[in-house]
Write an enzyme that holds these catalytic residues in place. Structure first.
Site, PDB file in Angstrom:
ATOM      1  N   ASP A 250       0.869  -1.183   0.000  1.00  0.00           N
ATOM      2  CA  ASP A 250       0.000   0.000   0.000  1.00  0.00           C
ATOM      3  C   ASP A 250       0.903   1.228   0.000  1.00  0.00           C
ATOM      4  OD1 ASP A 250      -1.886   2.101   0.868  1.00  0.00           O
ATOM      5  OD2 ASP A 250      -3.200   0.441   1.429  1.00  0.00           O
TER       6      ASP A 250
ATOM      7  N   THR B 224      -4.084   7.074   0.475  1.00  0.00           N
ATOM      8  CA  THR B 224      -5.353   7.331   1.170  1.00  0.00           C
ATOM      9  C   THR B 224      -5.505   6.440   2.403  1.00  0.00           C
ATOM     10  OG1 THR B 224      -6.461   5.834  -0.365  1.00  0.00           O
ATOM     11  CG2 THR B 224      -6.636   8.189  -0.834  1.00  0.00           C
ATOM     12  N   GLY B 225      -4.778   5.346   2.463  1.00  0.00           N
ATOM     13  CA  GLY B 225      -4.847   4.460   3.633  1.00  0.00           C
ATOM     14  C   GLY B 225      -3.945   4.956   4.753  1.00  0.00           C
TER      15      GLY B 225
ATOM     16  N   ALA C  98      -6.264  -2.093  -3.623  1.00  0.00           N
ATOM     17  CA  ALA C  98      -5.681  -0.763  -3.850  1.00  0.00           C
ATOM     18  C   ALA C  98      -6.367  -0.073  -5.023  1.00  0.00           C
ATOM     19  CB  ALA C  98      -4.182  -0.905  -4.129  1.00  0.00           C
TER      20      ALA C  98
ATOM     21  N   THR D 253     -17.070  -3.418  -8.088  1.00  0.00           N
ATOM     22  CA  THR D 253     -18.086  -2.518  -7.517  1.00  0.00           C
ATOM     23  C   THR D 253     -19.407  -2.547  -8.279  1.00  0.00           C
ATOM     24  OG1 THR D 253     -18.628  -0.167  -7.232  1.00  0.00           O
ATOM     25  CG2 THR D 253     -16.971  -0.667  -8.861  1.00  0.00           C
TER      26      THR D 253
ATOM     27  N   TYR E 275     -14.793   6.113 -12.486  1.00  0.00           N
ATOM     28  CA  TYR E 275     -14.480   5.148 -11.427  1.00  0.00           C
ATOM     29  C   TYR E 275     -15.058   3.770 -11.795  1.00  0.00           C
ATOM     30  CZ  TYR E 275     -15.201   2.537  -7.118  1.00  0.00           C
ATOM     31  OH  TYR E 275     -15.263   1.530  -6.186  1.00  0.00           O
TER      32      TYR E 275
ATOM     33  N   PHE F 149     -29.489  13.798   0.334  1.00  0.00           N
ATOM     34  CA  PHE F 149     -29.350  14.213  -1.065  1.00  0.00           C
ATOM     35  C   PHE F 149     -30.534  13.720  -1.891  1.00  0.00           C
ATOM     36  CE2 PHE F 149     -24.534  13.926  -0.215  1.00  0.00           C
ATOM     37  CZ  PHE F 149     -24.483  15.246   0.178  1.00  0.00           C
TER      38      PHE F 149
ATOM     39  N   ARG G   3     -27.755  14.454  -5.378  1.00  0.00           N
ATOM     40  CA  ARG G   3     -26.333  14.420  -5.727  1.00  0.00           C
ATOM     41  C   ARG G   3     -26.261  13.869  -7.158  1.00  0.00           C
ATOM     42  NH1 ARG G   3     -22.417  10.746  -1.991  1.00  0.00           N
ATOM     43  NH2 ARG G   3     -23.470   9.092  -3.143  1.00  0.00           N
TER      44      ARG G   3
ATOM     45  N   GLY H 237     -25.800  11.894 -10.433  1.00  0.00           N
ATOM     46  CA  GLY H 237     -25.345  10.533 -10.741  1.00  0.00           C
ATOM     47  C   GLY H 237     -25.837   9.457  -9.797  1.00  0.00           C
TER      48      GLY H 237
HETATM   49  N1  UDP Z   1     -26.158  10.311   0.959  1.00  0.00           N
HETATM   50  C1  UDP Z   1     -26.798  11.357   1.616  1.00  0.00           C
HETATM   51  N2  UDP Z   1     -26.045  12.164   2.434  1.00  0.00           N
HETATM   52  C2  UDP Z   1     -24.699  11.977   2.621  1.00  0.00           C
HETATM   53  C3  UDP Z   1     -24.053  10.900   1.963  1.00  0.00           C
HETATM   54  C4  UDP Z   1     -24.819  10.085   1.128  1.00  0.00           C
HETATM   55  O1  UDP Z   1     -28.007  11.553   1.467  1.00  0.00           O
HETATM   56  O2  UDP Z   1     -24.074  12.743   3.360  1.00  0.00           O
HETATM   57  C5  UDP Z   1     -26.957   9.405   0.106  1.00  0.00           C
HETATM   58  C6  UDP Z   1     -26.445   9.281  -1.330  1.00  0.00           C
HETATM   59  O3  UDP Z   1     -26.997  10.291  -2.141  1.00  0.00           O
HETATM   60  C7  UDP Z   1     -26.942   7.868  -1.697  1.00  0.00           C
HETATM   61  C8  UDP Z   1     -26.888   7.115  -0.375  1.00  0.00           C
HETATM   62  O4  UDP Z   1     -26.863   8.107   0.659  1.00  0.00           O
HETATM   63  O5  UDP Z   1     -28.287   7.927  -2.111  1.00  0.00           O
HETATM   64  C9  UDP Z   1     -25.651   6.248  -0.214  1.00  0.00           C
HETATM   65  O6  UDP Z   1     -24.523   7.039  -0.568  1.00  0.00           O
HETATM   66  P1  UDP Z   1     -23.019   6.574  -0.309  1.00  0.00           P
HETATM   67  O7  UDP Z   1     -22.132   7.696  -0.750  1.00  0.00           O
HETATM   68  O8  UDP Z   1     -22.883   6.097   1.097  1.00  0.00           O
HETATM   69  O9  UDP Z   1     -22.837   5.306  -1.233  1.00  0.00           O
HETATM   70  P2  UDP Z   1     -23.076   5.088  -2.817  1.00  0.00           P
HETATM   71  O10 UDP Z   1     -24.428   4.433  -2.933  1.00  0.00           O
HETATM   72  O11 UDP Z   1     -23.008   6.420  -3.499  1.00  0.00           O
HETATM   73  O12 UDP Z   1     -21.969   4.178  -3.195  1.00  0.00           O
END
Ligand code: UDP
Length: 315
Positions: A31, A35-36, A71, A114, A138, A203, A276, A278
């Protein structure tokens, strides 16, 4: 087995490294600690602090039975701003690792893939055979590694398993989530009762779900680690398999916040915020394949994830 864990100073890598050691395996961590955290590497696993390009060849020349490859760069927003970085660090470094495995006859690899490889799903629960249309660099870079693994299995006889994680949460004792840039829901919610934030943002509240917030499939990092140990035994020479890792059901953002309120006993103010970009409305995995083939089943529920994460961040 003698195993190399790349990214073993990170959240999931450190939990899996700890579980591998407990199961009696010999573990080396590679590693660069970009970031770790070096202090997250379990005692008993030597840390080689370098990138895969710099050190995978030298390390694997000692002779290893397998690699668990964590990683990676993993921030969706950053990947949209710096796609080149994600292709270089994720795909480029993985190619260096695979070529080192080939050169030194390392027989198997379990790769941290993922749900982002699927993009916006047409239906849920998502099956491994569903279309992969990532919506950001990503997810695209992880999908490219899955594809490369399939080729290296076919051409060079490596045995590979890609595990496609949905939403990983929780902790394993002293091993847990400690991101400098924290985007994940549960640590962000728990930051409020810790006094690190005043409220948590929700979000989007206008999604086509029961309460208007996004639904995700959360799995406990210890259940995830168990799947890695099973996958390691399931790597067959010349074969590449993909398995989803989720629970088959989901929780909305509001439900997650409610469980955090119950576990912490704190009110945790939440602020309704815009979507948010995407974020798909619902992401739920079918884990039928890994249950059928490897006998894996998630055993720890959302409450256990929140309770373990809460214990970890308070310590
Ligand atoms: N989320 C939220 N507030 C936050 C962080 C995440 O509402 O501070 C929401 C985000 O929009 C998603 C869900 O929680 O709908 C899970 O988000 P996270 O980033 O944990 O994982 P992802 O599904 O994006 O991999």
């Amino acid at each position: 087995m003698k195993l190399l864990v790349t990214g073993g100073a990170g959240y999931i890598g450190s939990v899996v490294a700890a579980q591998l050691l407990e199961a009696g395996h010999e573990v080396v961590v590679l590693d660069d600690c970009s970031t770790g955290h070096a202090d997250a590497v379990p005692a008993g696993a030597p840390l080689v602090r370098a990138t895969l390009r710099e050190a995978a060849g030298d390390v694997l020349s000692e002779g290893f039975d397998g690699v668990l490859h964590f990683a990676a760069k993993s921030l969706v927003g950053e990947s949209v701003e710096k796609p080149g970085l994600y292709w270089d660090k994720n795909l480029g470094e993985s190619l260096a690792l695979l070529d080192a495995m080939r050169a030194h006859h390392t027989p198997r690899i379990v790769f941290s893939s993922t749900a982002a490889t699927y993009g916006e799903p047409e239906r849920t629960p998502i099956l491994e055979t569903d279309p992969t249309r990532p919506t950001n660099p990503y997810g695209a870079s992880k999908l490219a590694i899955d594809t490369t693994l399939a080729e290296y299995a076919r051409l060079y006889g490596i045995g590979g398993v890609s595990l496609r994680y949905f939403n990983v949460a929780g902790a394993y004792g002293a091993y847990g989530e400690r991101h400098t840039v924290e985007t994940h829901l549960i640590p962000n919610v728990l930051a409020v009762p810790l006094g690190r934030r005043e409220s948590v943002s929700i979000f989007g509240t206008d999604y086509p779900t029961a309460d208007g917030t996004c639904v995700r499939d959360y799995i406990h990092v210890v259940d995830l680690a168990v799947a890695h140990l099973l996958a390691l035994d399931a790597c067959a020479p010349g074969e590449h398999e993909i398995f989803n890792l989720g629970s088959g059901s989901g929780y909305s953002v509001r439900e997650v916040i409610d469980v955090c309120r119950e576990v912490t006993g704190e009110p945790i103010p939440a602020a309704e915020s815009p979507r948010r970009p995407g974020d798909p409305a619902v992401l739920i995995a079918s884990s039928a394949k890994i249950t059928d083939r490897l006998g894996w089943k998630p055993e720890r529920d959302l409450r256990a994830m929140v309770a373990d994460a809460w214990e970890f961040i308070r310590s």
